[in-house]
Design an enzyme around this catalytic site. Structure first.
Site, PDB file in Angstrom:
ATOM      1  N   ARG A  46       0.869  -1.413  -0.046  1.00 35.37           N
ATOM      2  CA  ARG A  46       0.034  -0.067  -0.025  1.00 35.37           C
ATOM      3  C   ARG A  46       0.807   1.212  -0.007  1.00 35.37           C
ATOM      4  O   ARG A  46       0.607   2.370  -0.500  1.00 35.37           O
ATOM      5  CB  ARG A  46      -0.807   0.053   1.509  1.00 35.37           C
ATOM      6  CG  ARG A  46      -2.097  -0.791   1.241  1.00 35.37           C
ATOM      7  CD  ARG A  46      -2.936  -0.514   2.266  1.00 35.37           C
ATOM      8  NE  ARG A  46      -3.831   0.810   1.992  1.00 35.37           N
ATOM      9  CZ  ARG A  46      -4.960   1.230   2.628  1.00 35.37           C
ATOM     10  NH1 ARG A  46      -5.446   0.169   3.382  1.00 35.37           N
ATOM     11  NH2 ARG A  46      -5.577   1.954   2.497  1.00 35.37           N
ATOM     12  N   LYS A 154       3.373 -18.320   8.739  1.00 34.38           N
ATOM     13  CA  LYS A 154       3.024 -18.671   9.796  1.00 34.38           C
ATOM     14  C   LYS A 154       2.417 -17.283  10.699  1.00 34.38           C
ATOM     15  O   LYS A 154       2.846 -16.192  10.221  1.00 34.38           O
ATOM     16  CB  LYS A 154       3.905 -19.533  10.864  1.00 34.38           C
ATOM     17  CG  LYS A 154       5.098 -18.464  11.446  1.00 34.38           C
ATOM     18  CD  LYS A 154       5.893 -19.422  12.390  1.00 34.38           C
ATOM     19  CE  LYS A 154       5.703 -18.930  13.935  1.00 34.38           C
ATOM     20  NZ  LYS A 154       6.515 -17.531  14.083  1.00 34.38           N
ATOM     21  N   ASP A 183       7.442 -22.980   7.216  1.00 33.37           N
ATOM     22  CA  ASP A 183       8.057 -23.122   8.647  1.00 33.37           C
ATOM     23  C   ASP A 183       9.536 -22.833   8.277  1.00 33.37           C
ATOM     24  O   ASP A 183      10.106 -23.660   7.684  1.00 33.37           O
ATOM     25  CB  ASP A 183       7.828 -24.257   9.409  1.00 33.37           C
ATOM     26  CG  ASP A 183       8.346 -24.301  10.670  1.00 33.37           C
ATOM     27  OD1 ASP A 183       9.661 -23.681  10.845  1.00 33.37           O
ATOM     28  OD2 ASP A 183       7.552 -24.424  11.797  1.00 33.37           O
ATOM     29  N   HIS A 184      10.137 -21.753   8.472  1.00 41.82           N
ATOM     30  CA  HIS A 184      11.584 -21.527   7.891  1.00 41.82           C
ATOM     31  C   HIS A 184      12.542 -22.353   8.851  1.00 41.82           C
ATOM     32  O   HIS A 184      13.646 -22.551   8.123  1.00 41.82           O
ATOM     33  CB  HIS A 184      11.860 -20.172   8.141  1.00 41.82           C
ATOM     34  CG  HIS A 184      12.280 -19.459   9.401  1.00 41.82           C
ATOM     35  ND1 HIS A 184      11.177 -19.136  10.286  1.00 41.82           N
ATOM     36  CD2 HIS A 184      13.519 -19.280  10.136  1.00 41.82           C
ATOM     37  CE1 HIS A 184      12.092 -18.906  11.234  1.00 41.82           C
ATOM     38  NE2 HIS A 184      13.339 -18.817  11.236  1.00 41.82           N
ATOM     39  N   HIS A 246       7.704 -24.399  15.113  1.00 42.19           N
ATOM     40  CA  HIS A 246       9.416 -24.694  14.771  1.00 42.19           C
ATOM     41  C   HIS A 246       9.752 -25.980  15.720  1.00 42.19           C
ATOM     42  O   HIS A 246      10.238 -26.916  15.466  1.00 42.19           O
ATOM     43  CB  HIS A 246      10.207 -23.466  15.289  1.00 42.19           C
ATOM     44  CG  HIS A 246       9.851 -22.320  14.354  1.00 42.19           C
ATOM     45  ND1 HIS A 246       9.489 -22.106  12.759  1.00 42.19           N
ATOM     46  CD2 HIS A 246       9.841 -21.042  14.663  1.00 42.19           C
ATOM     47  CE1 HIS A 246       9.265 -20.871  12.559  1.00 42.19           C
ATOM     48  NE2 HIS A 246       9.463 -20.074  13.551  1.00 42.19           N
TER      49      HIS A 246
HETATM   50  C1  BG6 Z   1      10.109 -16.528  14.073  1.00 49.06           C
HETATM   51  C2  BG6 Z   1       9.379 -16.195  15.582  1.00 49.06           C
HETATM   52  O1  BG6 Z   1       9.210 -17.545  13.424  1.00 49.06           O
HETATM   53  O2  BG6 Z   1      11.452 -17.172  14.352  1.00 49.06           O
HETATM   54  C3  BG6 Z   1      10.633 -14.951  15.971  1.00 49.06           C
HETATM   55  O3  BG6 Z   1       8.302 -15.365  15.132  1.00 49.06           O
HETATM   56  C4  BG6 Z   1      11.792 -15.652  16.186  1.00 49.06           C
HETATM   57  O4  BG6 Z   1       9.867 -14.688  17.209  1.00 49.06           O
HETATM   58  C5  BG6 Z   1      12.211 -16.333  14.958  1.00 49.06           C
HETATM   59  O5  BG6 Z   1      12.840 -14.692  16.517  1.00 49.06           O
HETATM   60  C6  BG6 Z   1      13.654 -17.114  14.996  1.00 49.06           C
HETATM   61  O6  BG6 Z   1      14.028 -17.387  14.028  1.00 49.06           O
HETATM   62  P1  BG6 Z   1      15.715 -17.855  13.939  1.00 49.06           P
HETATM   63  O7  BG6 Z   1      15.828 -18.436  12.353  1.00 49.06           O
HETATM   64  O8  BG6 Z   1      16.347 -16.584  13.993  1.00 49.06           O
HETATM   65  O9  BG6 Z   1      15.938 -18.842  14.996  1.00 49.06           O
END
Ligand code: BG6
Length: 519
Positions: A46, A154, A183-184, A246
């Site tokens: 936007r 998510k 889910d990264h 996670h």
């Molecule tokens: C995210 C959470 O999914 O993962 C965050 O919403 C968190 O709160 C983050 O900080 C952590 O990811 P990573 O890859 O830095 O461990």
């Protein structure tokens, strides 16, 4: 590696934090490595007026735009911008015709990946408008028809009921096979290596069960606080933010049975079986006995003074949102009955570390004097997800000199030494997989629901406890004091293990309680 070609990535939330921190840098690296070609990124948002303003904005926020100026200038040619009002159907119709002519100009065949990096409140209306404007099409069985896929960030719901509602809504417009729930953590190399390590090594799997493993600890500790995400975090808290997704995925990969193959279906079938085998607490008392929550107060992290959670911008000054949670989980299945899984996550802890520690049972009798741990050194396998990615196994060895004293020493594998490459960013892998149509590293709806069944029961049990006395840990400490009573200290093989190169998150003591779960 195959190259992904001929697609458009339509990005919702292109001016958000995730887009400039992760998504654009990942796409840039994929493009530089020749893994994607012949594509268009249609960024929507936007707040920017037009393409020029958006590119200017990206140059300001994406580091690579200035460090790799020339390459970035060339990459920019793949980016277009559309100013969109995500709640207005008319705006989608306009976008549909803009998208069609952009694709025509670039000779693209209409394969589209819609990436929803927006607040979950918008998932529903965006999907509906995409479908009604004809941009998002349900998969047909025609092999040559262009594909449409939906990538959803998510959180997938706030609880079981809302997760189901969201899914019902999405299924009005697309098939489950078109939905890629990100889910990264699953994109992290070390998380994928967990599967490789377990199933590519003949010596590991025979030991991977309750006969040989005494307990498993999964830790995701962060030094960061809530940052500028108070709005979201206040209604989420530690359990919804990290554990339901996670950490449940880490648990599933650690505990799953060998899949029949590496196909998406076989892997996800095995993960969901683990999630369904989690013992669901049936009373608030059970939850109280197995879970400790906390919230950070002011303190010092990495030598810098930081405010308490309640003093963060946007947080209620009486907030009872937990920023720390540790819990004991049990799996009711053939392989794991009787083995406690300890899950621990918190913000503003002393170091950033994500790891899985598997502690093996000690030999049936103690033949030797153990010097550094008592009464004997348990073998502990540490799978380090980040940082210092690698695997370390501690074993007992004779200390040189007279007598038969045993010390713990480490056998170690470390990614950077062994492979000498920088690990790719998890979004690189996930974006590429979504474009290629490989859903293995994405979450299926039944996994989401199984995790919520457990999370809802724990959340309900916590709600029924007396109002917590927050804050109950100092930023920079190892969490609430009583967390130790749940999270049984897992003997570090060397009781005095220093804050070493592993940046050890040292809540450990030298205890050797093999079956260590307090009841
Ligand atoms: C995210 C959470 O999914 O993962 C965050 O919403 C968190 O709160 C983050 O900080 C952590 O990811 P990573 O890859 O830095 O461990």
């Amino acid at each position: 590696m195959q190259q992904a070609k001929q697609f458009t990535l339509v990005l919702f939330g292109a001016t958000g934090d995730l887009a400039h921190r992760k998504l654009f840098p990942s796409l840039f690296r994929l493009w530089k490595s020749n893994l994607i070609e012949d594509f268009l990124i249609l960024a929507t948002g936007r707040s920017q007026a037009d393409r020029a303003a958006f590119l200017e904005y990206l140059r300001e926020y994406v580091e690579e735009a200035s460090t790799e100026h020339e390459a970035w200038a060339s990459f920019e040619k793949c980016i277009e911008f559309f100013q969109l009002d995500a709640k207005n159907e008319q705006s989608f119709h306009q976008m549909a015709s803009a998208l069609e002519s952009l694709e025509e100009d670039r000779n693209l065949s209409g394969n589209r990946l819609f990436y929803l990096s927006v607040s979950p409140g918008l998932f529903g209306s965006i999907t509906e408008n995409l479908a009604s404007s004809g941009m998002l099409k349900r998969d047909s069985n025609h092999q040559d028809a262009p594909w449409s896929r939906l990538v959803v960030e998510k959180p997938f719901g706030h609880d079981l009921e809302s997760a189901k509602k969201l899914d019902d809504h999405l299924s009005r417009f697309v098939e489950e096979t078109q939905v890629y729930r990100i889910d990264h953590y699953l994109g992290k190399e070390t998380v994928q290596n967990l599967v490789a390590f377990r199933f590519a090594n003949g010596m590991i799997e025979p030991l991977w069960n309750s006969h040989h493993i005494a307990s498993v600890q999964i830790t995701v500790a962060e030094t960061l606080g809530v940052g500028d995400r108070a709005d979201y975090y206040e209604s989420a808290g530690a359990l919804r933010d990290m554990m339901q997704n996670h950490m449940m995925q880490l648990l599933a990969l650690t505990a799953m049975e060998p899949p029949l193959s590496l196909s998406p279906k076989d892997i996800r079938n095995e993960k969901v079986r683990v999630l369904r085998s989690i013992k669901i607490p049936t009373s608030p008392k059970e939850v109280a006995q197995s879970t400790v929550q906390g919230q950070y107060g002011p303190g010092v992290v990495d030598g810098v003074k930081v405010p308490g959670y309640r003093d963060e911008e946007g947080v209620d000054s009486n907030s009872t949102t937990p920023t720390f949670i540790s819990t004991r989980v049990e799996l009711d299945n053939w392989r794991w009955t009787g083995v406690p899984f300890y899950l621990r996550h918190g913000k503003r802890l002393p170091s950033r570390v994500s790891e899985i520690r598997v502690r093996f049972r000690t030999p049936p009798m103690h033949l030797f004097h153990a010097s550094e741990c008592s009464p004997s050194c348990p073998n502990v396998l540490r799978i380090r997800i980040q940082p210092e990615e690698g695997i370390r196994l501690s074993v007992g060895a004779k200390r040189p000199g007279p007598g038969m004293n045993i010390d713990s020493v480490d056998l170690e594998f470390n990614y950077s030494d062994s492979f000498g490459v920088d690990l790719p960013e998890s979004y690189e892998r996930l974006l590429l997989d979504a474009i290629m149509g490989d859903p293995t590293l994405f979450i299926r709806q039944d996994e989401v629901e199984a995790s919520w069944v457990w999370a809802d029961a724990v959340l309900k049990g916590l709600e029924e406890q007396p109002v917590p006395n927050f804050p109950n840990y100092t930023a920079g400490s190892t969490g609430p004091e009583d967390a130790g009573s749940i999270f049984v200290p897992l003997s570090s093989p060397r009781a005095s293990e220093p804050e070493d190169a592993w940046g050890s998150f040292n809540g450990d003591s030298g205890s050797d309680q093999n079956h260590g779960a307090p009841s």
